[in-house]
Design a protein around this motif. Structure first.
Motif, PDB file in Angstrom:
ATOM      1  N   GLU A 165       0.852  -1.183   0.000  1.00 40.30           N
ATOM      2  CA  GLU A 165       0.000   0.000   0.000  1.00 40.30           C
ATOM      3  C   GLU A 165       0.891   1.237   0.000  1.00 40.30           C
ATOM      4  O   GLU A 165       1.886   1.301   0.737  1.00 40.30           O
ATOM      5  CB  GLU A 165      -0.925  -0.008   1.208  1.00 40.30           C
ATOM      6  CG  GLU A 165      -1.935  -1.149   1.178  1.00 40.30           C
ATOM      7  CD  GLU A 165      -2.964  -1.054   2.288  1.00 40.30           C
ATOM      8  OE1 GLU A 165      -2.911  -0.062   3.054  1.00 40.30           O
ATOM      9  OE2 GLU A 165      -3.809  -1.953   2.391  1.00 40.30           O
ATOM     10  N   LEU A 166       0.556   2.218  -0.846  1.00 40.31           N
ATOM     11  CA  LEU A 166       1.407   3.393  -1.060  1.00 40.31           C
ATOM     12  C   LEU A 166       0.585   4.669  -0.897  1.00 40.31           C
ATOM     13  O   LEU A 166      -0.629   4.675  -1.137  1.00 40.31           O
ATOM     14  CB  LEU A 166       2.025   3.359  -2.461  1.00 40.31           C
ATOM     15  CG  LEU A 166       2.921   2.157  -2.787  1.00 40.31           C
ATOM     16  CD1 LEU A 166       3.298   2.163  -4.262  1.00 40.31           C
ATOM     17  CD2 LEU A 166       4.170   2.161  -1.909  1.00 40.31           C
ATOM     18  N   PHE A 176      -0.345  -3.034  -8.029  1.00 43.36           N
ATOM     19  CA  PHE A 176      -1.209  -4.194  -7.807  1.00 43.36           C
ATOM     20  C   PHE A 176      -1.707  -4.784  -9.124  1.00 43.36           C
ATOM     21  O   PHE A 176      -1.959  -5.991  -9.206  1.00 43.36           O
ATOM     22  CB  PHE A 176      -2.360  -3.830  -6.884  1.00 43.36           C
ATOM     23  CG  PHE A 176      -1.961  -3.802  -5.428  1.00 43.36           C
ATOM     24  CD1 PHE A 176      -1.485  -4.952  -4.802  1.00 43.36           C
ATOM     25  CD2 PHE A 176      -2.033  -2.634  -4.693  1.00 43.36           C
ATOM     26  CE1 PHE A 176      -1.096  -4.931  -3.469  1.00 43.36           C
ATOM     27  CE2 PHE A 176      -1.645  -2.604  -3.362  1.00 43.36           C
ATOM     28  CZ  PHE A 176      -1.179  -3.757  -2.746  1.00 43.36           C
ATOM     29  N   ALA A 177      -1.832  -3.953 -10.169  1.00 41.89           N
ATOM     30  CA  ALA A 177      -2.162  -4.496 -11.489  1.00 41.89           C
ATOM     31  C   ALA A 177      -1.028  -5.383 -11.990  1.00 41.89           C
ATOM     32  O   ALA A 177      -1.270  -6.431 -12.611  1.00 41.89           O
ATOM     33  CB  ALA A 177      -2.431  -3.357 -12.467  1.00 41.89           C
ATOM     34  N   MET A 190       1.020  -6.472   0.978  1.00 42.37           N
ATOM     35  CA  MET A 190       2.058  -6.865   1.933  1.00 42.37           C
ATOM     36  C   MET A 190       2.339  -5.779   2.971  1.00 42.37           C
ATOM     37  O   MET A 190       2.390  -4.586   2.654  1.00 42.37           O
ATOM     38  CB  MET A 190       3.341  -7.225   1.196  1.00 42.37           C
ATOM     39  CG  MET A 190       4.352  -7.973   2.033  1.00 42.37           C
ATOM     40  SD  MET A 190       5.610  -8.734   0.986  1.00 42.37           S
ATOM     41  CE  MET A 190       6.566  -9.600   2.222  1.00 42.37           C
ATOM     42  N   LEU A 191       2.535  -6.228   4.201  1.00 44.63           N
ATOM     43  CA  LEU A 191       2.962  -5.384   5.307  1.00 44.63           C
ATOM     44  C   LEU A 191       4.381  -5.789   5.681  1.00 44.63           C
ATOM     45  O   LEU A 191       4.659  -6.973   5.885  1.00 44.63           O
ATOM     46  CB  LEU A 191       2.038  -5.561   6.510  1.00 44.63           C
ATOM     47  CG  LEU A 191       2.430  -4.890   7.821  1.00 44.63           C
ATOM     48  CD1 LEU A 191       2.327  -3.378   7.698  1.00 44.63           C
ATOM     49  CD2 LEU A 191       1.545  -5.389   8.968  1.00 44.63           C
ATOM     50  N   ASP A 200      12.629  -2.331  -2.121  1.00 44.10           N
ATOM     51  CA  ASP A 200      11.223  -2.037  -2.357  1.00 44.10           C
ATOM     52  C   ASP A 200      10.941  -0.539  -2.190  1.00 44.10           C
ATOM     53  O   ASP A 200      10.400   0.119  -3.079  1.00 44.10           O
ATOM     54  CB  ASP A 200      10.333  -2.797  -1.364  1.00 44.10           C
ATOM     55  CG  ASP A 200      10.687  -4.260  -1.199  1.00 44.10           C
ATOM     56  OD1 ASP A 200      11.894  -4.574  -1.178  1.00 44.10           O
ATOM     57  OD2 ASP A 200       9.769  -5.078  -1.061  1.00 44.10           O
ATOM     58  N   THR A 201      11.301  -0.024  -1.028  1.00 42.44           N
ATOM     59  CA  THR A 201      11.016   1.363  -0.679  1.00 42.44           C
ATOM     60  C   THR A 201      11.747   2.315  -1.607  1.00 42.44           C
ATOM     61  O   THR A 201      11.196   3.348  -2.013  1.00 42.44           O
ATOM     62  CB  THR A 201      11.414   1.626   0.781  1.00 42.44           C
ATOM     63  OG1 THR A 201      10.834   0.633   1.613  1.00 42.44           O
ATOM     64  CG2 THR A 201      10.962   2.998   1.235  1.00 42.44           C
ATOM     65  N   THR A 202      12.985   1.966  -1.963  1.00 40.86           N
ATOM     66  CA  THR A 202      13.782   2.826  -2.836  1.00 40.86           C
ATOM     67  C   THR A 202      13.141   2.945  -4.209  1.00 40.86           C
ATOM     68  O   THR A 202      13.033   4.043  -4.767  1.00 40.86           O
ATOM     69  CB  THR A 202      15.211   2.267  -2.957  1.00 40.86           C
ATOM     70  OG1 THR A 202      15.782   2.160  -1.645  1.00 40.86           O
ATOM     71  CG2 THR A 202      16.078   3.160  -3.816  1.00 40.86           C
ATOM     72  N   VAL A 203      12.699   1.816  -4.769  1.00 41.69           N
ATOM     73  CA  VAL A 203      12.036   1.839  -6.077  1.00 41.69           C
ATOM     74  C   VAL A 203      10.726   2.608  -5.991  1.00 41.69           C
ATOM     75  O   VAL A 203      10.415   3.456  -6.842  1.00 41.69           O
ATOM     76  CB  VAL A 203      11.795   0.404  -6.585  1.00 41.69           C
ATOM     77  CG1 VAL A 203      11.008   0.429  -7.892  1.00 41.69           C
ATOM     78  CG2 VAL A 203      13.119  -0.328  -6.789  1.00 41.69           C
ATOM     79  N   GLU A 204       9.937   2.322  -4.969  1.00 44.71           N
ATOM     80  CA  GLU A 204       8.633   2.975  -4.824  1.00 44.71           C
ATOM     81  C   GLU A 204       8.787   4.479  -4.644  1.00 44.71           C
ATOM     82  O   GLU A 204       7.986   5.252  -5.180  1.00 44.71           O
ATOM     83  CB  GLU A 204       7.884   2.356  -3.646  1.00 44.71           C
ATOM     84  CG  GLU A 204       7.443   0.925  -3.898  1.00 44.71           C
ATOM     85  CD  GLU A 204       7.133   0.155  -2.632  1.00 44.71           C
ATOM     86  OE1 GLU A 204       6.617  -0.977  -2.757  1.00 44.71           O
ATOM     87  OE2 GLU A 204       7.389   0.660  -1.516  1.00 44.71           O
TER      88      GLU A 204
END
Length: 337
Positions: A165-166, A176-177, A190-191, A200-204
């Protein structure tokens, strides 16, 4: 900005990211050590490019004891042809190469956990230098990123693809697609226990589409988990428009990790005896596992119980458990498609 961010990366690629065709090469990281004064860490990389289109970054072995991703990505690097694609695919099958060669979660060089080392430092440890190169030189090239994970030697998971979730709901929807297109047997909202320092966080944070996985584990890869990784990669590339055709989407069960109640951590050490298996339904208060003290017979086990309704999505693998180890993860089933 920290002065380190102004430094050039010490990593040199032997591939040209702008060239067309197939290139197999290395990311060469100088690493002076006792047995090689001017030695290097040689991280395998493949670039496949043709025509116009988006770029996908596919990575495995962010943790070195997780083999499902590397098995699929080494195969895809050998099998995919430029004529099949429109755009570019960058494949790094074993991102934390020292850990991958050692079969360990963290690097044997500096004990660095690569997936807790982002955005990294060009003047830091070997692990931090790898993270820095990925952050400053690979992620900016990508429109979509897939980073394969599994449970490694200490956890086993239901096979799922996942996104987070962002705050940016448009970006979240695109992530999510992409998870749905991956079409793993399970799909997870995912939590993370601690998202600081993760790829993950860096890409997002760069606004990219990011998909991760947990495809089994237990320190090995099965034929089924490799097939899920392979098919999911191809589906994601089709979803991105890099490969032609539509994703081969089958049914998936959507799971959610709504709160920290999903996680159970051992407070005792001993022999763990699970009462349920992966995928089994549990209700609040059900025994997930008993932990037996091993120093003496006749001592009652400690029961660990579910804090919520759901299914067992992950479990501790070794037969002995220590205080602080993750014992289990429960997820809720939200929908089936």
């Amino acid at each position: 900005m920290h002065n380190a961010a102004l430094r050039l990366s010490p990593i040199t690629p032997s591939v040209d990211f702008d060239a067309k065709g197939v290139q197999h090469g290395h990311l060469r990281l100088p690493y002076s050590r006792d047995d090689s004064a001017w030695g290097s860490v040689m991280i395998p990389i493949c670039v496949i490019a043709n025509g116009e289109g988006p770029t996908a970054l596919l990575t495995g072995a962010n943790h070195g004891d997780e083999y499902e991703g590397p098995a699929a990505l080494f195969e895809l690097a050998q099998a995919l042809a430029p004529s099949e694609i429109s755009g570019r695919i960058i494949i790094v099958p074993a991102l934390n190469y020292p850990a991958f060669r050692a079969g360990t979660r963290t690097s044997p060089i500096d004990r660095g956990n690569l997936n807790r080392s982002f955005p990294g430092r060009p003047d830091g440890t070997v692990t931090e230098k790898i993270a820095d190169y990925v952050t400053r030189h690979l992620i900016p090239l990508a429109d979509i990123a897939l980073d394969f994970h599994s449970g490694g030697r200490t956890l086993d998971f239901l096979p799922y693809a996942a996104a987070h979730e962002l705050p940016d709901k448009n970006q979240e929807a695109r992530c999510f697609a992409a998870v749905a297109a991956f079409a793993a047997p399970f799909s997870m909202k995912m939590l993370e226990i601690d998202a600081v320092g993760m790829l993950d966080t860096t890409v997002e944070d760069m606004g990219k589409v990011f998909v991760t996985t947990e495809l089994g584990g237990a320190g090995t890869a099965t034929a089924r988990s490799i097939e899920i990784a392979r098919n999911g990669s191809l589906n994601l590339l089709r979803h991105a428009g890099i490969l032609s055709g539509e994703p081969d989407v089958g049914s998936t069960r959507w799971l959610d990790m709504p709160s920290s109640d999903c996680f159970t951590f051992a407070e005792d050490e001993g022999l763990i005896a699970f009462a349920v298996d992966l995928g089994d339904a549990v209700r609040t208060g059900d025994i997930i596992a008993n932990v037996y003290p091993v120093g003496k017979t006749g001592v009652a086990p400690i029961a660990y119980r579910a804090a919520m309704d759901g299914v067992l999505a992950a479990r501790h693998v070794p037969g002995l458990i220590k205080a602080g180890d993750c014992l289990s993860v429960i997820a809720t089933v939200t929908e089936e498609t």
